[in-house]
Design a protein around this motif. Structure first.
Motif, PDB file in Angstrom:
ATOM      1  N   CYS A  20       0.870  -1.577   0.516  1.00 56.90           N
ATOM      2  CA  CYS A  20      -0.346  -0.046  -0.044  1.00 56.90           C
ATOM      3  C   CYS A  20       0.818   1.268   0.065  1.00 56.90           C
ATOM      4  O   CYS A  20       0.502   2.255  -0.663  1.00 56.90           O
ATOM      5  N   SER A  24       0.693   3.699  -2.596  1.00 57.39           N
ATOM      6  CA  SER A  24       0.442   5.654  -2.230  1.00 57.39           C
ATOM      7  C   SER A  24       1.342   6.080  -3.302  1.00 57.39           C
ATOM      8  O   SER A  24       0.537   7.966  -3.579  1.00 57.39           O
ATOM      9  N   SER A  27      -0.123   6.266  -9.718  1.00 53.25           N
ATOM     10  CA  SER A  27      -1.744   5.124  -9.953  1.00 53.25           C
ATOM     11  C   SER A  27      -0.923   3.487 -10.085  1.00 53.25           C
ATOM     12  O   SER A  27      -2.484   2.976 -10.247  1.00 53.25           O
ATOM     13  N   PHE A  75      -4.037   0.390  -6.726  1.00 51.87           N
ATOM     14  CA  PHE A  75      -5.154   0.957  -5.715  1.00 51.87           C
ATOM     15  C   PHE A  75      -6.507   1.514  -6.524  1.00 51.87           C
ATOM     16  O   PHE A  75      -6.736   1.898  -7.520  1.00 51.87           O
ATOM     17  N   GLU A  77     -10.572   3.404  -5.270  1.00 50.92           N
ATOM     18  CA  GLU A  77     -10.565   4.709  -4.792  1.00 50.92           C
ATOM     19  C   GLU A  77     -10.370   4.503  -3.571  1.00 50.92           C
ATOM     20  O   GLU A  77     -10.249   5.070  -2.463  1.00 50.92           O
ATOM     21  N   ARG A  80      -7.322   3.754  -1.627  1.00 55.48           N
ATOM     22  CA  ARG A  80      -6.748   4.954  -1.060  1.00 55.48           C
ATOM     23  C   ARG A  80      -6.865   5.460   0.742  1.00 55.48           C
ATOM     24  O   ARG A  80      -6.343   5.703   1.015  1.00 55.48           O
TER      25      ARG A  80
END
Length: 99
Positions: A20, A24, A27, A75, A77, A80
């Motif tokens: 993650c 972050s 893209s 990710f 939405e 994220r």
């Protein structure tokens, strides 16, 4: 607007937290780059990506490239947002801040 602090057990597992963190900043990330950065086997990474995908936090896409299939992770939405909330909670815990 800052994220609402919320601990997320799906994200918190060490390899998933690192995945993650990498996602972050970009893209999407290619499977081999994630595998090499984490220094894990393909099967270990696949299992971690599947857990995040099942939670709705990332999407995996495959595309042909020079006769091979390359796998990319990105990710969603929701992913994220969940990561931002988890990081906010970790910061809150580290600071010893009460809600």
């Amino acid at each position: 607007m800052s994220a609402e602090p919320r601990f997320d057990e799906v994200i918190h597992a060490p390899n998933r937290l690192r995945i993650c963190s990498m996602l972050s900043a970009v893209s999407e990330v290619e499977f081999a780059a994630l595998r090499d950065a984490l220094a894990v086997s393909d099967s270990v990474l696949s299992k971690q990506l599947k857990a995040l995908e099942d939670a709705g936090y990332l999407k995996v896409r495959k595309s042909p490239f020079e006769g091979r299939t390359r796998t990319w992770a990105a990710f969603t939405e929701a992913g994220r947002a969940a990561f931002a909330s988890h990081v906010a909670e970790l910061k809150r815990l580290a600071e010893g801040t009460l809600l």
